[in-house]
Design a protein around this motif. Sequence first.
Motif, PDB file in Angstrom:
ATOM      1  N   ARG A  57     -27.364  31.615 -15.895  1.00  0.00           N
ATOM      2  CA  ARG A  57     -26.659  30.779 -14.931  1.00  0.00           C
ATOM      3  C   ARG A  57     -27.111  29.335 -15.106  1.00  0.00           C
ATOM      4  O   ARG A  57     -28.305  29.039 -15.027  1.00  0.00           O
ATOM      5  CB  ARG A  57     -26.958  31.257 -13.502  1.00  0.00           C
ATOM      6  CG  ARG A  57     -26.259  30.460 -12.406  1.00  0.00           C
ATOM      7  CD  ARG A  57     -26.395  31.182 -11.059  1.00  0.00           C
ATOM      8  NE  ARG A  57     -27.790  31.421 -10.733  1.00  0.00           N
ATOM      9  CZ  ARG A  57     -28.539  30.563 -10.020  1.00  0.00           C
ATOM     10  NH1 ARG A  57     -28.030  29.420  -9.606  1.00  0.00           N
ATOM     11  NH2 ARG A  57     -29.794  30.862  -9.742  1.00  0.00           N
ATOM     12  N   ILE A  58     -26.188  28.432 -15.335  1.00  0.00           N
ATOM     13  CA  ILE A  58     -26.514  27.026 -15.554  1.00  0.00           C
ATOM     14  C   ILE A  58     -26.496  26.307 -14.208  1.00  0.00           C
ATOM     15  O   ILE A  58     -25.464  26.247 -13.538  1.00  0.00           O
ATOM     16  CB  ILE A  58     -25.502  26.372 -16.523  1.00  0.00           C
ATOM     17  CG1 ILE A  58     -25.382  27.199 -17.805  1.00  0.00           C
ATOM     18  CG2 ILE A  58     -25.937  24.935 -16.826  1.00  0.00           C
ATOM     19  CD1 ILE A  58     -26.683  27.432 -18.521  1.00  0.00           C
ATOM     20  N   THR A  59     -27.662  25.772 -13.803  1.00  0.00           N
ATOM     21  CA  THR A  59     -27.732  25.061 -12.522  1.00  0.00           C
ATOM     22  C   THR A  59     -27.317  23.609 -12.649  1.00  0.00           C
ATOM     23  O   THR A  59     -26.940  22.980 -11.652  1.00  0.00           O
ATOM     24  CB  THR A  59     -29.159  25.117 -11.948  1.00  0.00           C
ATOM     25  OG1 THR A  59     -30.059  24.488 -12.877  1.00  0.00           O
ATOM     26  CG2 THR A  59     -29.604  26.546 -11.729  1.00  0.00           C
ATOM     27  N   GLY A  60     -27.390  23.049 -13.851  1.00  0.00           N
ATOM     28  CA  GLY A  60     -27.005  21.662 -14.034  1.00  0.00           C
ATOM     29  C   GLY A  60     -27.284  21.197 -15.444  1.00  0.00           C
ATOM     30  O   GLY A  60     -27.968  21.878 -16.222  1.00  0.00           O
ATOM     31  N   VAL A  61     -26.738  20.021 -15.770  1.00  0.00           N
ATOM     32  CA  VAL A  61     -26.947  19.411 -17.078  1.00  0.00           C
ATOM     33  C   VAL A  61     -27.373  17.968 -16.849  1.00  0.00           C
ATOM     34  O   VAL A  61     -26.673  17.199 -16.179  1.00  0.00           O
ATOM     35  CB  VAL A  61     -25.668  19.456 -17.934  1.00  0.00           C
ATOM     36  CG1 VAL A  61     -25.913  18.772 -19.285  1.00  0.00           C
ATOM     37  CG2 VAL A  61     -25.194  20.894 -18.134  1.00  0.00           C
ATOM     38  N   ALA A  62     -28.543  17.595 -17.384  1.00  0.00           N
ATOM     39  CA  ALA A  62     -29.054  16.229 -17.269  1.00  0.00           C
ATOM     40  C   ALA A  62     -29.047  15.582 -18.643  1.00  0.00           C
ATOM     41  O   ALA A  62     -29.246  16.253 -19.666  1.00  0.00           O
ATOM     42  CB  ALA A  62     -30.464  16.226 -16.686  1.00  0.00           C
ATOM     43  N   SER A  63     -28.836  14.272 -18.666  1.00  0.00           N
ATOM     44  CA  SER A  63     -28.792  13.561 -19.939  1.00  0.00           C
ATOM     45  C   SER A  63     -29.937  12.562 -20.095  1.00  0.00           C
ATOM     46  O   SER A  63     -30.103  11.992 -21.169  1.00  0.00           O
ATOM     47  CB  SER A  63     -27.450  12.817 -20.076  1.00  0.00           C
ATOM     48  OG  SER A  63     -27.289  11.890 -19.015  1.00  0.00           O
ATOM     49  N   GLU A  64     -30.730  12.345 -19.034  1.00  0.00           N
ATOM     50  CA  GLU A  64     -31.859  11.416 -19.096  1.00  0.00           C
ATOM     51  C   GLU A  64     -33.095  12.070 -18.492  1.00  0.00           C
ATOM     52  O   GLU A  64     -32.991  12.972 -17.649  1.00  0.00           O
ATOM     53  CB  GLU A  64     -31.542  10.127 -18.337  1.00  0.00           C
ATOM     54  CG  GLU A  64     -30.407   9.317 -18.943  1.00  0.00           C
ATOM     55  CD  GLU A  64     -30.154   8.034 -18.170  1.00  0.00           C
ATOM     56  OE1 GLU A  64     -30.799   7.845 -17.114  1.00  0.00           O
ATOM     57  OE2 GLU A  64     -29.335   7.220 -18.619  1.00  0.00           O
ATOM     58  N   GLY A  65     -34.261  11.562 -18.902  1.00  0.00           N
ATOM     59  CA  GLY A  65     -35.510  12.151 -18.443  1.00  0.00           C
ATOM     60  C   GLY A  65     -35.708  12.052 -16.945  1.00  0.00           C
ATOM     61  O   GLY A  65     -36.058  13.039 -16.284  1.00  0.00           O
TER      62      GLY A  65
END
Length: 333
Positions: A57-65
């Motif tokens: 299950r993917i809770t989210g996608v981040a692109s920066e630290g």
Amino acid sequence: MEPRNRFDRSIQQDSSPVDDDLPGAGPEPHPASILIVEDEGIVAQDLKEALTRLGYRITGVASEGAQAVSMAAQLRPELVVMDVSLRGEIDGIQAARMMQEHAHVPVIFLTGHRDAETLQRAVMTGPLGYLIKPFQEDELRCAIEVAIHKHRAELQVREREEELRRSAELLQNLSLIDELTQLRNRRGFFELAQQALKVAQREHYAMGVFFMDLNGLKRINDTLGHQAGDQALRDTAEVLRDTFRSSDILARIGGDEFVAMAHVHSTQDLHALAGRLREHLQIFNQTHRRPYPLNISVGMTLVDIPTEEDLESLLARADAAMYEEKRAVSNRA
């Protein structure tokens, strides 16, 4: 920047249908929640699709630290799959270190770097997996399952250790508490009072030591029974709690003897506390119907700072003062 490679999906998860009606087939386990941290949009989408196919299950996608650290704290995923090289001021290794400071969330690193320096930096953050791009889908699945299993095992160990710590703390507290009155016992009093005396000497403020005796306990035991004697001791503890502050150290050190160490400023404060104790005794005797009057003898001494006397000597001085009061009451009678 590391080379941006989409991972090799040449080996796919077995998609054969599962017959839920087969004997022994139970409910499927709750899918693990995963936060993806990847600044290449195409790679992030590939990861999301692959992990979804694998049943996670993917809770989210981040692109920066910085965004990843914030999302990890807010979403609390069971695992973070994170690229080492991220655009911005915080790379994946720094982000993982910041995550570990706030929560023990396991991390799997993805990287195209093979140099020893990057590997060493990554290892220092304690990741539970490290995949070199390009990798195959079954390698990703194995890395995730191992990481989640290891993390859950570590959580169980920490929970057991915390339970053992609480049990040891409880046993320690029980060994310092008088079971009958729930005041400190002799050992508990000496451990706390010796520390309080050291602080008073360091901070240069006075302390008062009280030695108190429940009068007539033997007579109560002999005429009314030991249950009544136990009640008299509990009554005494109640009156002492009402008299002294919660920050003062109260204890029953044996039999009918009670002691207290209180923060005071002068001998006048000592006499004020003794007067308050007598007032509370009078109120207790008026409001509680007991077959005995509660009567306590009090001896007290001021601990002037600095002092060379130890706690035993101070208690002996307060004890002597208590017996002087007993003799004075006996002579007046």
